[in-house]
Design an enzyme around this catalytic site. Structure first.
Site, short mmCIF file in Angstrom:
data_model
loop_
_atom_site.label_atom_id
_atom_site.label_comp_id
_atom_site.label_asym_id
_atom_site.label_seq_id
_atom_site.Cartn_x
_atom_site.Cartn_y
_atom_site.Cartn_z
CG HIS A 35 -3.38 -1.10 5.23
ND1 HIS A 35 -3.16 -0.42 4.04
CD2 HIS A 35 -4.16 -2.17 4.90
CE1 HIS A 35 -3.77 -1.06 3.05
NE2 HIS A 35 -4.38 -2.12 3.54
CG HIS A 91 -3.86 3.60 4.28
ND1 HIS A 91 -2.80 2.93 4.87
CD2 HIS A 91 -4.02 4.74 5.00
CE1 HIS A 91 -2.36 3.63 5.89
NE2 HIS A 91 -3.08 4.74 5.99
CG ASN A 144 -14.83 8.17 -3.21
OD1 ASN A 144 -15.86 8.79 -3.02
ND2 ASN A 144 -14.01 8.46 -4.20
CD GLN A 181 -9.53 10.88 -4.18
OE1 GLN A 181 -9.07 11.43 -5.18
NE2 GLN A 181 -10.36 9.84 -4.26
CB CYS A 215 -0.92 0.01 1.21
SG CYS A 215 -1.94 1.52 1.32
CG HIS A 235 -7.29 7.29 0.96
ND1 HIS A 235 -7.65 5.95 0.83
CD2 HIS A 235 -7.46 7.84 -0.28
CE1 HIS A 235 -7.99 5.71 -0.42
NE2 HIS A 235 -7.90 6.84 -1.12
#
Length: 376
Positions: free
Chosen positions: A149, A200, A189, A204, A88, A202
């Site tokens: 993770h 992982h 998302n 945006q 990752c 996260h």
């Protein structure tokens, strides 16, 4: 944000203290920003990868039939797609394994996407006319919520969620100051069913060179409502939902979460601050703190809806940088495309072809289900 952008604060609440942060540069020239107490320490680790230059192409093309801009970014076909967990790129770097995060640990990290839909260096010239084209100037960033993770946003502590919120606020201010940016969108998302290519935890941030179609439609409707009634549409919708109560999910001192009257998705929740503000930087410290508690509660309820955690999209709707700021209301929209265990809400002919949604679950039923769930 100017002083007049935010409504008066009757509670006297002020803004939260800015988070500690430190910026560094990745091997290919992209910016990486660490947030949290470890920021200065983490930023001291150099990116030792031998990265080639980024070859990206981005245009925005105008659709004259709908009055909308569409992003064309063909280089994204080659972006990283579902790597195994031990490869990752959002994990901290370790001996023998260098990632997008050079430090061996971090709290929250934000960096420029290596496969951006929009970027400042997008080449080309404006082509006016009916079939207008412009360079896709803007910026796309990745926000890593945790170095773990296996974590999720729902598993974060209040303090960790507050640091993510502080990073969203910081980046909203910085990106809105760029001359090419018209709107800043912070979103997550979650889940392969949504189309996530990295597991992982996260999100945006997109800094668009135009006002997005959904926001433009909201502004148009709010403007018409103001002309017809002399009142603010967002204020009245929130008041109507609170007065009805049948679709309420969580109610706090500063925030209210409800399933909207005309929900499009099987389980969809809108989260509004009770005090209308245009964007994240306008929130007081008290509003920021309560948001973390309510949002974590909502996400944990979503995780208990089905036999496995719900895939979802969660996004902040903020006022554009210049257009329509005084009347716009900051809010978050959270929804899942899953309608039952093992069953997805597909956007087929009516939804995708005509934009006419048909929901499989009554909003009142969805709200009742979410109210009854314990956050866990």
């Amino acid at each position: 944000m100017t002083a007049e952008d935010a409504a008066p604060r009757p509670d006297g609440g002020g803004a939260a203290a800015a988070p500690k942060k430190a910026s560094t540069t990745l091997a290919d020239g992209r910016e990486l920003i660490y947030f949290g107490d470890s920021a200065d320490w983490a930023a001291g680790y150099p990116d030792l990868r031998d990265l080639g230059a980024i070859h990206a192409s981005s245009q925005v093309r105008y659709d004259p039939l709908l009055g909308e801009w569409v992003i064309i970014a063909s280089h994204r076909q080659d972006r990283t797609f579902l790597p195994p967990p031990d490869h990752c790129p959002l994990d901290p770097s370790a001996p023998g394994r260098l990632t997008e995060i050079p430090a061996p640990s971090y709290e929250v990290a934000v960096f420029e996407n290596r496969f951006p839909s929009l970027f400042t260096g997008a080449g080309g010239a404006d082509q006016p006319g009916l079939l207008a084209t412009r360079p896709g100037h803007g910026r796309c960033e990745v926000v890593c919520f945790s170095p773990d993770h296996a974590a999720s946003f729902a598993s974060l502590t209040h303090e960790q969620a507050a640091l993510v919120l502080a990073a969203w606020i910081d980046r909203t201010v910085a990106l809105a100051a760029r001359p090419e940016v018209e709107q800043v969108f912070c979103f997550e998302n979650r889940g392969q069913e949504i189309g996530v290519t990295l597991s992982h935890p996260h999100g945006q941030i997109y800094a668009y060179p135009f006002v997005t179609p959904r926001t433009a439609r909201m502004l148009a409707m709010a403007g018409q409502y103001q002309r017809d009634t002399g009142r603010n549409l967002f204020d009245d919708v929130l008041a109507a939902e609170l007065a009805d109560g049948s679709r309420a999910v969580i109610s706090g001192e500063h925030w209210a979460a409800f399933v909207p009257h005309a929900a499009r998705w099987p389980y969809e929740v809108h989260l509004y601050p009770r005090r209308r503000v245009p964007d994240l930087p306008a929130l007081t410290a008290a509003e920021q703190s309560e948001f973390c508690d309510i949002y974590l509660d909502l996400l944990r309820r979503f995780d208990r809806l089905f036999d496995t955690p719900a895939p979802y999209i969660s996004g902040w709707h903020q006022a554009p940088v210049r257009a329509g700021r005084p009347g716009f209301a900051l809010h978050l929209e959270l929804f899942t495309i899953r309608r039952a265990p093992g069953k997805l809400k597909y956007l087929a002919g009516s939804e995708s072809g005509m934009g006419a949604f048909a929901n499989d679950i009554r909003p009142e039923t969805a709200a009742a289900t979410l109210r009854e769930l314990e956050a866990g």
